[in-house]
Every structure is written in C-alpha cells, then in structure tokens.
Motif scaffolding. Structure first.
Motif, PDB file in Angstrom:
ATOM      1  N   ILE B  80       0.846  -1.193   0.000  1.00  0.00           N
ATOM      2  CA  ILE B  80       0.000   0.000   0.000  1.00  0.00           C
ATOM      3  C   ILE B  80       0.878   1.238   0.000  1.00  0.00           C
ATOM      4  N   VAL B  81       0.538   2.193  -0.854  1.00  0.00           N
ATOM      5  CA  VAL B  81       1.284   3.437  -0.895  1.00  0.00           C
ATOM      6  C   VAL B  81       0.431   4.522  -0.251  1.00  0.00           C
ATOM      7  N   GLY B  82       0.928   5.086   0.831  1.00  0.00           N
ATOM      8  CA  GLY B  82       0.251   6.207   1.479  1.00  0.00           C
ATOM      9  C   GLY B  82       1.091   7.446   1.280  1.00  0.00           C
ATOM     10  N   LEU B  83       0.442   8.574   1.040  1.00  0.00           N
ATOM     11  CA  LEU B  83       1.168   9.726   0.533  1.00  0.00           C
ATOM     12  C   LEU B  83       0.531  11.000   1.062  1.00  0.00           C
ATOM     13  N   ALA B  84       1.364  11.935   1.479  1.00  0.00           N
ATOM     14  CA  ALA B  84       0.856  13.253   1.848  1.00  0.00           C
ATOM     15  C   ALA B  84       1.261  14.238   0.776  1.00  0.00           C
ATOM     16  N   LEU B  85       0.373  15.152   0.469  1.00  0.00           N
ATOM     17  CA  LEU B  85       0.702  16.144  -0.551  1.00  0.00           C
ATOM     18  C   LEU B  85       0.452  17.525   0.022  1.00  0.00           C
ATOM     19  N   SER B  86       1.375  18.411  -0.231  1.00  0.00           N
ATOM     20  CA  SER B  86       1.170  19.791   0.200  1.00  0.00           C
ATOM     21  C   SER B  86       1.678  20.699  -0.912  1.00  0.00           C
ATOM     22  N   SER B  87       1.724  21.982  -0.637  1.00  0.00           N
ATOM     23  CA  SER B  87       2.112  22.909  -1.696  1.00  0.00           C
ATOM     24  C   SER B  87       3.607  22.820  -1.954  1.00  0.00           C
ATOM     25  N   ARG B  88       4.025  23.477  -3.028  1.00  0.00           N
ATOM     26  CA  ARG B  88       5.451  23.516  -3.362  1.00  0.00           C
ATOM     27  C   ARG B  88       6.248  24.087  -2.197  1.00  0.00           C
ATOM     28  N   LYS B  89       5.629  25.029  -1.491  1.00  0.00           N
ATOM     29  CA  LYS B  89       6.345  25.702  -0.410  1.00  0.00           C
ATOM     30  C   LYS B  89       6.831  24.692   0.623  1.00  0.00           C
ATOM     31  N   LEU B  91       7.236  21.417   0.087  1.00  0.00           N
ATOM     32  CA  LEU B  91       7.894  20.228  -0.462  1.00  0.00           C
ATOM     33  C   LEU B  91       9.158  20.535  -1.254  1.00  0.00           C
ATOM     34  N   CYS B  92       9.400  21.803  -1.523  1.00  0.00           N
ATOM     35  CA  CYS B  92      10.522  22.121  -2.418  1.00  0.00           C
ATOM     36  C   CYS B  92      11.856  21.800  -1.746  1.00  0.00           C
ATOM     37  N   ILE B  93      12.781  21.216  -2.510  1.00  0.00           N
ATOM     38  CA  ILE B  93      14.111  20.962  -1.966  1.00  0.00           C
ATOM     39  C   ILE B  93      15.172  21.663  -2.802  1.00  0.00           C
ATOM     40  N   HIS B  94      14.738  22.529  -3.716  1.00  0.00           N
ATOM     41  CA  HIS B  94      15.692  23.294  -4.502  1.00  0.00           C
ATOM     42  C   HIS B  94      16.457  24.223  -3.556  1.00  0.00           C
ATOM     43  N   PRO B  95      17.797  24.255  -3.667  1.00  0.00           N
ATOM     44  CA  PRO B  95      18.584  24.971  -2.656  1.00  0.00           C
ATOM     45  C   PRO B  95      18.160  26.423  -2.445  1.00  0.00           C
ATOM     46  N   SER B  96      17.836  27.173  -3.492  1.00  0.00           N
ATOM     47  CA  SER B  96      17.515  28.581  -3.243  1.00  0.00           C
ATOM     48  C   SER B  96      16.003  28.815  -3.139  1.00  0.00           C
ATOM     49  N   ILE B  97      15.244  28.116  -3.960  1.00  0.00           N
ATOM     50  CA  ILE B  97      13.809  28.395  -3.952  1.00  0.00           C
ATOM     51  C   ILE B  97      13.186  28.000  -2.630  1.00  0.00           C
ATOM     52  N   SER B  98      13.665  26.896  -2.039  1.00  0.00           N
ATOM     53  CA  SER B  98      13.038  26.436  -0.806  1.00  0.00           C
ATOM     54  C   SER B  98      13.246  27.408   0.340  1.00  0.00           C
ATOM     55  N   LYS B  99      14.130  28.388   0.165  1.00  0.00           N
ATOM     56  CA  LYS B  99      14.327  29.398   1.209  1.00  0.00           C
ATOM     57  C   LYS B  99      13.224  30.453   1.199  1.00  0.00           C
ATOM     58  N   ARG B 101       9.812  32.458   1.480  1.00  0.00           N
ATOM     59  CA  ARG B 101       8.823  32.336   2.540  1.00  0.00           C
ATOM     60  C   ARG B 101       7.400  32.204   1.984  1.00  0.00           C
ATOM     61  N   GLU B 102       7.142  32.978   0.936  1.00  0.00           N
ATOM     62  CA  GLU B 102       5.760  33.084   0.489  1.00  0.00           C
ATOM     63  C   GLU B 102       5.424  32.005  -0.535  1.00  0.00           C
ATOM     64  N   GLY B 103       4.284  31.374  -0.352  1.00  0.00           N
ATOM     65  CA  GLY B 103       3.890  30.281  -1.230  1.00  0.00           C
ATOM     66  C   GLY B 103       3.826  30.693  -2.686  1.00  0.00           C
ATOM     67  N   LYS B 104       3.290  31.893  -2.924  1.00  0.00           N
ATOM     68  CA  LYS B 104       3.104  32.339  -4.298  1.00  0.00           C
ATOM     69  C   LYS B 104       4.431  32.498  -5.010  1.00  0.00           C
ATOM     70  N   VAL B 105       5.413  33.040  -4.272  1.00  0.00           N
ATOM     71  CA  VAL B 105       6.729  33.268  -4.869  1.00  0.00           C
ATOM     72  C   VAL B 105       7.365  31.933  -5.226  1.00  0.00           C
ATOM     73  N   VAL B 106       7.234  30.968  -4.312  1.00  0.00           N
ATOM     74  CA  VAL B 106       7.804  29.649  -4.585  1.00  0.00           C
ATOM     75  C   VAL B 106       7.169  29.064  -5.841  1.00  0.00           C
ATOM     76  N   ASP B 107       5.845  29.143  -5.922  1.00  0.00           N
ATOM     77  CA  ASP B 107       5.151  28.614  -7.099  1.00  0.00           C
ATOM     78  C   ASP B 107       5.670  29.273  -8.367  1.00  0.00           C
ATOM     79  N   GLY B 108       5.758  30.603  -8.315  1.00  0.00           N
ATOM     80  CA  GLY B 108       6.175  31.355  -9.498  1.00  0.00           C
ATOM     81  C   GLY B 108       7.581  30.975  -9.916  1.00  0.00           C
ATOM     82  N   ARG B 109       8.493  30.915  -8.939  1.00  0.00           N
ATOM     83  CA  ARG B 109       9.887  30.617  -9.296  1.00  0.00           C
ATOM     84  C   ARG B 109      10.026  29.187  -9.785  1.00  0.00           C
TER      85      ARG B 109
END
Lengths: 343, 740
Positions: B80-89, B91-99, B101-109
């Motif tokens: 069975i695969v159980g999974l949580a999903l949230s916004s990019r903010k 879940l992001c692991i990109h070194p600079s983008i994940s820093k 703060r604002e969800g919208k900015v993360v999405d845009g970048r």
C-alpha cells in the motif's frame, strides 16, 4: 481617480474636486472649463493632435483610460451597423470569423491603422447588408432576451417573497394576540381552575406552533416544500436510537487522596532544618549570596543545608548490623546531636 | 465503524460526529484500509482531506502505526502506498527556492524553472537555469512507481534528496496510483487547484473530509472573488506587460501566435475529450458548454483579447467608483457591462481559459505578477456562467471606517453546494466528519446532498471528565450576555471579569477564554484594566492575549505553554473564529477550563452575510435565525472542544451567556457535551459555578490509572470477546438495523 489631471490647464481632481474631464472622438481628455474656453465658437482643434473637433461631441470621460473611452465610442458606432446574429450564419465557424472581422475593423479605427481601407470596407458592408441591419435593429438577440427574462423573474420573485414573509409575520402576530386575549377572557369569566386554563392554553399554542411550518410550506407553493425525507425514504434528522444519551458515568465519593510527607533516612544524625540555619549561626563562615544570586532565587541557606546533609548522611552506616537495630540507634544518636547543638 | 461500513456498502455519503480524542482518524483509516484489502475492486483509493499541515502529519503518523501493525500481524510487507501532498512551499528541496517564505513566490519561481518552454530553451542554451531535481524526476522518476510504504512530507523530501527527484512532482505523479492520499481541502474543493491536481482520481474512491465543521465556508470561499482597487491597478500593469510582449513577439516570432490562433479556432476540444471519457472531475469554473464551442471570434486574436481585457478592467474600475453600496445580481451586471462597454456574455465566459492560453503562448515565466489579472478573469468567467447562487456587492468603504474610501467588489457565492457538487457526484462515498458537527441535519441542507448515514457518537467515559456549565448571572444577579444592547454595560463586563478571576483562583494551570470578536475583546480588556480586574487576575495567573497578527499570537502561545508547563498557570484571551479557536489543541494541563464570553454570532450587518441568509431562506427553507444560531453554536462548540482531547483529559466548559440556556441553543451543542449538561448546571451564578467547579476538580485530581478505565472506556481483547460485551454489541447492531 484622484490623480486625474487636465493636460491643458494642469488642474487636478485633488485641487478642484468639481473638475470633470471630457473626451471627444480623438480620445484626448480636456477639463470642462478648458472645453468651454477653447471651443467657445462651437468648434476648434484638439490641443494635442490638432484634429478638428466639434464642441457638442464632447462627453464626460467615463473610464480612467481615455483610450478606452474612445474605443467604446467607436465600438458603439460600428456595432450599430455590424449587428448580425449567430442565427444569420450557417455555421458557428463563420459567425466567429465575422466577429473577428468586426473586431479587426474596430481595432484599425482605434489605432488609426489603414483607415482608408477600413472605411471602404465599412461602406461596402453597409450597402450589402442594409436590410439585415435594419431587421436586427428591431430584434433583441436571444441572449439579451434571456437576461431580461432572468431579471424580470428575479424582480417578481423578490416581491412575492417579501409579501409572503410580511404576511406570515402579520398573521403570526395576530394569532398570538388573539390567543392571549382568549386566555385573559377565559381567566376572567370561566369558573374552571386557573391552572388548568393556563395549561390548556399552553397546549393549544404548542399545537399551533407545530402547524405553523406546515402552513408556511403550503402557502409557499410548489417551490417551498420543506423536505423531511430523502428520496430513499430515510428521515432527515437524527434517528431513534441516536437520540438517547449515554448515562453519565458516576463517580463514587471516594475518600480524597491525602498527602503524607515522605520520610528520609539519612543513615546519620538528622541535619538541622533549613529554616533554623540562620538562628544556629551556621552562616558565620560562609560567603553571603550577592544580590544577583538572590534575584535568581539562590540563598546561602541552600548550599549550607546541602553541605550539612552531605556531611551527616551515611555516618552511621555499617553494612554488618541489621537494619532494625540500626534505625533505633539513629534516633538515639540524633537526639544526642540535637542536644549538643543547642547547648 | 458500523455506520461507516454501512455507508461504504451502500456506496453513499455519510456524516459522522465523533468527539475529539476518541480515535476518529484511526477508526476511519483502519476500516477503510481493511475494506480496500477485502474488496480491492470496489474501493481503490482513500482520499483523506484535512485542514492544516500539522493535521496532515498527524494522519500520516496514524497511518504509519496502522501499517506497522498490519506488518506485525500479517508478517509481510504491505502493498500500500500512502502519501501526503502539500504545496510547493512545503515540499521544495531546490537549494535557493526552498528558502522563499511566500507560497506564491515559490510557485512562481518553480514555474520559471520547470515550464516546458524554459526546459526547451535550456536544451539549446545551457545558460538558461532549470531545476535539477525536476530534470531528475522527469528523466527517471516517471517510470518507477514509489515503493510501497507511508510517506509524510519529510519522508518525501528525504526520498527526493536521495534520488535527486523533485518531491512535489513525484507526489503529484504518484497521486494517481497511490492507495491513500492525504492532503488539504483545497486540492479538491477549490476548482482552480482541483483542475490541476485531483482531476484524475478514480470514481471508486472514498473521500474523507476531517474537521469539516467549516466545510460550507471553504466551499464558498473557493468560488468567491474579491476585487479591490489595488488589484485593478496591478491588472492595468499586467495588461501593459502583455501588450509589449505581444508586440515583441509579433516582430520576432509570429509563428507561435499564429499556431495558438489556429488552435483556438479549432476550440478547446481536447479538454472536452477527456471529460467525455469520464476521466476528469467536472470543473465548475469551466462549464461543459464552453468545451463544446470554439473561442468566440472577438477574442481569438491576441491583440483583440488584450483590448477586451482592458475594457473589462476599466469597466470594473468605473463600477468601483461608487458613493454608496450597490448590490446586484449577475444578470444585472451582465446587462450593464453590455450597454456600457459592449461586451457580450459569451466571450466573458471564455476569459479565464483564453488568458491561460495566452500566458502559455507568450511563455511568461514569472506568473506571480499576473495573479491579479487571473483573479479578474476568474471573476469574469464566473459572473457570466452562473446567474443563480451568486451576488455582486460593491462597497465604497468599510463599515468601520466610513470616511476612508476603500472600494471593494465582492463577487460572493451564496450557495455552498456549487463547489462541492462535483465531488458528491463523482465519488462513491464521501465521509464528512468532525468533533463538532451539531446540528447534523443542517449540513445536508446547505451542502445539498443526501447522506445515507448521519450519526452523532458520544464517548464512553470512566469518569465525568467534562463539566459544562451555563453561567447566566453574576454575583450581583445582573444577567450576563453579549447581546448588542448590553455588551457595553459596565456591570456585564465587570461580571465577566469577576467570573474569570474567581475561576482563575480555583482552577489549576491553563485557562482559555473566548470572546465573540476582536473588537469586543479589546473593549472588555480595556475596561477590565480600569476596573482593576486585570491586576486581580495577574495575582493568580499570567495573562496572554491573541491578536490579529499571526506572529504576535504565536509568540503569546509559546509563552502561554511555557507558563502552563512550569506550573505558573496562565490565562489566554482569544477570539472565537480566530486562529486559536480553530487549530490549536489545549490538552491536559494546557486547558483545564474554557470560558466562552457571549455567543459568537457572526457580524450580522455584513451585506454578504445578509445576501447569503436571504438565499438560504429562499432556496433551502432555512430561516435566518436558524442559520445564525447554527453558525454561532458550531463555533462555540469548536471553542469548547479545544480543552478536551482524549479520555484521560478533563476540563471545565463555562458558557457565559444567559441565552445559552434556551432550548434552541442548548440542543445545538454536540451530543457529547449535551449529555453532561444537566439541568442543575444551567443558569448558575458566578458563585455557584465556582462551588461546583471546586468540588469537581477535587474529584478529577485523584490519581487516575489505566486500570480505572479498563472495562468501561477501555477494553482488553478478552473483555471485548467476553460474552457480555458481545451481547451488548449485538444489541446495538440490531438497534441500528431496525431503524433502517
């Protein structure tokens, strides 16, 4: 809106709240007083683009962007002629092509692209489609009719609803009033017991209250039917078993928990209590706590007490002797130590 | 569990009220997972919707425990695969983008690095940056399904780091074949997001909405639009950007515009294809009629469309220039826009789709600036699509500050069933559950659905561990009430203060108080200060206050918890409907008493609320007062429920308003509170209340061990299998059968 400025006299809306900007066919704005001044003769040139303008073509600027005013003006004029409907075309595709053509014409006129050609096209169209234009002028489009109908329906519905509720409220008030008068009458003239009269009155009002929703539903007509069942026949609302509460767990009145101090076995003479240390002059050889330490809750008594406890703890401890004997010995000795200290 | 099983069997929807701390999540998860294992064909997926990220994490923890148990008992790996999903903010692991703060900015970048055209450009030119994690995912991640297991957000991130794949896109990709998905409401309810994320979830799924007492408001928010002057100004800017980009593109790369144009001539047909095969969730923003038609000719050309947008924006601007409040129906708005700027209904309906297409074609990578324009386009589409169930309200200023001009256009959804209808229609079972759903029969009405099961459960308790009391008067016999006429009365405020002081003197550790609004909180606290009540209070406990500022509030909360932990004791003054009342649990010593000062009615003068009430009355036969009371009582219950988070917990609940003791309010409390609210606990004065509380607290403070619970509220396996218990269960099952 506050940053509107007349390009001619530089008056702003802020300085003169009564200022009104006007636009003419070219789409350039002028304030009302400038228009009066410049176009006193009834016609003149636009101060910005020098196009000859007539005074009575000036209108109040509706939009913040005067270009939009100009566009809407042109659009209204063009759409008067180009008023074909979807019904006039065999396919949707052709209608869409037509719409785009109209849009292009308007676009050209607004931005002065290829004006001569465009005007020619318009003239051509006018000649070719004279009768369709004429006919459509007197006919509302389907969409417009739909909207009109909707608005009309909304209006009537609103009125009906308002009437309904006002009537219902009035009716309710009247009935309440009647019931109360009846009760008073009965209390005054009847020989029966006053309590029973009041009781029967309460019952009657409850019955009426129950009927009320039914009445309201009936008067509301087909649309207002309160559904108490789902289509499957299941009642809306909690079902029988669900209404019963579980009994609240009862807790017996147990004897309350009481605190007993724990007894420490020092295995040595009992050290003096912390409160008595000062009196017994133990602090004589200890550094007093400074103010900073006191603020943090530290006093010299704490460390002194601990040192004493450490010093005396375990003095009588001998692994060979049995525990029982030992404890009596401790109490004896402790008494001696106490005596010694007090003397 | 019995009820839930019935609902699953019947493939219908159900509505369950279960007190918090009684294992709601575990029950739901374990039964549905077992059902999935038993009938893998009939039930393929569980979609569990919760409200906040911490709640999602809690569900994942429960699921992990369940899976471990399965493994222990069955002795093998569970598939069975159980999974949580949230916004990019999150879940992001990109070194600079994940820093960021604002969800919208993360999405845009993120979009700026992962959009298809950016990646295409990257292939030609290495200097164009792309996201390595996304590239890794795209290259390898799509072929290999996620190995079975339970993944919360951190696990996903770790997995992504280890493999070099983007966790966000991995989660979105896995969503389709995962057995259990846990995410936020918005991924299903908000049509704009659902379109992207949840479109392909299969029909044979169970959807669970947890903590769903506010679900109608979420539905309404997801369909409503609020347009301010600032948004419109930003729109004008974005339109200018569009204009310049189009003219640039015309000079350089006319082909692409041409291609888009031709595609639009053909119509939005591919989207239609997907819907016909019943692959996708119906999107209320994009109604089916649109898909059958091509984009109207008047907005086919990019330049024409931009001019069209300009006209729409300018028109809305003129509408905002009002001196008094305007309320009108969508039909009236459509007629007006037609006469003023010659815009028909049909092109308006296509606005949102057309704008999305244009932005895609223009390859604009920074979407953050365009969100105002997108908002307006959604508004245009919605207003032309729905003529019923919506209203437009234009307010030139706020009611509180009538001198400051701040025009706002509210396009408000009045009917909460519009947003949730596709979900009820599509999925075979929808479970709506919360600790406080009373009165239950209101929800089917306002959400317009037919549940097969509706029930409210109570707790079996070993001791009376909640003490609800209705305090209606002070020691001086002045009635306590937050009624509008008497709320400013100093006697009432003083009585509230005295109540709090006396309770604070008697109750150990933490006390939480709820006021009806921030405004009321402030006036009360200021007059308490004058009356010296604050000083008296601080003799017993520290005082913390919730404010509208989130950072300030969380600081206050941290210190409140600190004060409770070290035994100093504290009082937290907060607001019903605020952040504290919704998401924060005050278990055990953090909340030994909850005080409700007044009934938390909504601000009834709000025009949006008025319009909604009218709509409910006309279309669902819900009377205004009924709805207002329902809304107030569910928030009150929500506040009261904060202090009770389990069977070993205990807490006092004080309802400080005369009106609570009326039957219509009392009967709307959840059953598990109502059954403790004896008649002798209604209509108390402050003194009596403190008396009762003292006695009760003394009893509760007695040592309470697991053995005391055994046999009553906690059963061992032997006890469960004992004959007596089996009989009880049988009886209960039959009772339920009979009522069917």
């Amino acid at each position: 809106m506050d940053d509107q400025t007349c390009p001619k006299c530089k008056t702003t809306k802020y300085r003169n709240p009564a200022m009104v900007l006007m636009v003419n066919a070219c789409g350039h704005a002028l304030c009302e007083s400038c228009v009066e001044l410049l176009f006193a003769k009834g016609s003149g040139a636009c101060p910005e683009c020098k196009i000859p303008l007539r005074r009575n073509n000036f209108r109040v600027q509706l939009f913040e962007d005067s270009a939009v005013d100009k566009e809407v003006d042109i659009r209204k004029r063009i759409l008067k002629e180009f008023n074909k409907r979807q019904e006039d075309f065999p396919t949707l595709r052709e209608y869409n092509d037509y719409l785009e053509e109209v849009e292009t014409i308007i676009f050209n006129l607004v931005f002065d692209v290829d004006t001569t050609n465009t005007n020619k096209i318009i003239d051509n169209y006018k000649r070719e489609n004279k009768d369709i234009t004429q006919r459509n002028k007197n006919r509302q489009s389907q969409e417009e009719m739909e909207l009109e109908e909707l608005l009309e329906a909304e209006k009537t519905q609103q009125q009906e609803k308002a009437n309904l509720y006002v009537n219902a409220e009035l009716e309710e008030k009247k009935q309440k009033h009647k019931a109360r008068e009846k009760l008073i009458d009965e209390l005054m003239f009847s020989d029966a017991d006053a309590k029973s009269i009041v009781a029967s009155h309460v019952q009657a009002t409850a019955a009426i209250a129950k009927e009320q929703p039914k009445l309201a539903a009936a008067s509301g007509g087909a649309a207002v039917v309160k559904s108490s069942k789902f289509s499957s026949g299941i009642q809306i609302g909690l079902r029988g078993t669900q209404n019963s509460f579980l009994p609240i767990p009862k807790q017996e009145e147990l004897p309350l928990y009481s605190y007993t101090a724990t007894v420490f076995d020092y295995n040595g003479p009992t050290p003096p209590a912390i409160e008595t240390l000062g009196r017994l002059n133990y602090f004589a050889n200890i550094r007093a706590a400074n103010t900073a330490e006191r603020a943090g809750g530290y006093t010299e008594a704490l460390s002194c007490c601990r040192a004493l406890q450490e010093a005396m703890g375990g003095l009588f401890y001998c692994p060979q002797s049995s525990h029982k004997n030992f404890s009596t010995a401790v109490t004896d000795l402790a008494g001696e130590v106490d005596d010694m200290e007090t003397t | 569990m019995l009820e839930l099983k019935h609902a699953l069997d019947a493939k219908g929807h159900c509505l369950l009220e279960m007190p918090s701390g009684t294992g709601k999540t575990t029950t739901l998860l374990s039964l549905i997972v077992a059902y999935m294992k038993a009938y893998p064909l009939e039930l393929t997926k569980l979609v569990y919707c919760s409200r906040t990220v911490p709640e999602i994490e809690k569900v994942m923890e429960e699921l992990r425990k369940l899976m471990n148990y399965y493994e222990k008992e069955m002795g093998m790996e569970q598939n069975i695969v159980g999974l949580a999903l949230s916004s990019r903010k999150n879940l992001c692991i990109h070194p600079s983008i994940s820093k960021e703060r604002e969800g919208k900015v993360v999405d845009g970048r993120c979009y700026g690095l992962t959009a298809s055209f950016v990646r295409a450009r990257h292939q030609g030119d290495d200097s164009v940056p792309v996201c390595n994690f996304y590239e890794g995912f795209d290259a390898h991640g799509k072929e290999f399904p996620l190995p079975p297991g339970v993944y919360n957000l951190d696990d996903l991130k770790e997995f992504g780091q280890a493999k070099g794949w983007c966790p966000y896109f991995l989660a979105r990709h896995t969503l389709i074949h995962a057995n259990i998905v846990v995410y936020s409401y918005h991924y299903l309810l908000d049509p704009k997001i659902a379109e992207v994320v949840s479109k392909e979830i299969s029909k044979t799924s169970v959807v669970v909405f947890d903590e769903a007492h506010n679900i109608d408001n979420v539905c309404i928010d997801s369909m409503s639009v609020k347009i301010t002057k600032r948004i419109l100004d930003k729109c004008s800017n974005s339109i200018q950007i569009l204009e310049t980009t189009i003219s640039n593109m015309k000079e350089n790369d006319n082909k692409r515009l041409r291609r888009e144009y031709e595609r639009l001539v053909e119509g939005l047909r591919d989207a239609n294809l997907a819907r016909e095969t019943d692959m996708a969730l119906v999107n209320p923003v994009l109604p089916s009629e649109i898909l059958e038609e091509a984009v109207p000719g008047s907005i086919r050309n990019a330049e024409h469309f931009v001019a069209f947008l300009k006209r729409v924006v300018e028109y809305v601007k003129t509408r905002l220039r009002v001196q008094h409040v305007v309320q009108e129906s969508p039909a009236g708005f459509l007629r007006d826009i037609h006469t003023k700027v010659c815009i028909d209904r049909k092109p308006l309906r296509f606005t949102a789709e057309r704008l999305a297409s244009l932005i895609r074609t223009l390859e604009i990578s920074d979407l953050t600036d365009f969100s105002p324009l997108v908002t307006v386009s959604h508004f245009a589409t919605l207003v032309s699509t729905y003529t019923k169930g919506f209203t437009i309200i234009i307010e030139p200023f706020e009611d509180r500050a009538p001198t400051v001009s701040n025009p706002i256009l509210y396009f408000s959804c009045l009917d909460s069933s519009i947003a949730i209808k596709p979900i009820f229609n599509r999925f075979q079972t929808v479970v709506i559950t919360s600790g406080t759903l009373s009165p239950l029969d209101m929800y089917p009405k306002i959400l317009d659905f037919h549940p097969v099961i509706m029930s409210s459960f109570t707790m079996t308790l070993a001791r009376p561990c909640i003490l609800p009391m209705i305090v209606s008067k002070g020691n001086d016999q002045v009635a306590m009430s937050s009624r509008y006429e008497s709320r400013e009365d100093t006697a009432v405020i003083r009585n509230y203060g005295n109540l709090l002081v006396e309770v604070a003197a008697a109750v150990p550790d933490g006390i939480v108080c709820f006021f009806t609004s921030y405004l009321y909180l402030e006036t009360v606290v200021s007059s308490w200060y004058d009356q010296g009540i604050i000083d008296q209070l601080q003799r017993h406990k520290l005082l913390f206050i919730e404010t509208q500022d989130a950072a300030e509030t969380s600081l206050a909360l941290v210190n409140y918890i600190k004060a409770c932990d070290n035994g100093r004791g504290a009082v937290l003054l907060s607001v019903a409907r605020g952040k504290v009342s919704e998401g924060i649990d005050f278990d055990h010593h953090l909340g030994r008493a909850v005080l409700m000062f007044g009934i938390p009615y909504v601000y009834t003068q709000s025009r949006i609320l008025r319009a909604r009430l009218e709509y409910l009355r006309d279309n669902f036969q819900i009377r205004e007062n009924d709805f207002l009371t329902f809304d107030a009582m569910r928030h009150a219950a929500q506040c009261l429920g904060r202090c009770m988070r389990g069977k070993t917990d205990y807490g006092i609940m004080i309802l400080g308003d005369k009106r609570f003791s009326r039957a219509d309010k009392r009967s709307k409390l959840p059953k598990w509170i109502q059954e403790h609210l004896k008649d002798s606990l209604c209509n108390l004065s402050t003194e009596e209340c403190v008396q009762v509380a003292k006695r009760w607290l003394r009893q509760m403070a007695q040592p309470f061990s697991r053995e005391d619970q055994l046999g009553v509220s906690l059963l061992t396996l032997e006890q469960l299998q004992s004959e007596e218990m089996q009989k009880k269960i049988q009886q209960r099952a039959q009772a339920v059968e009979l009522t069917w």
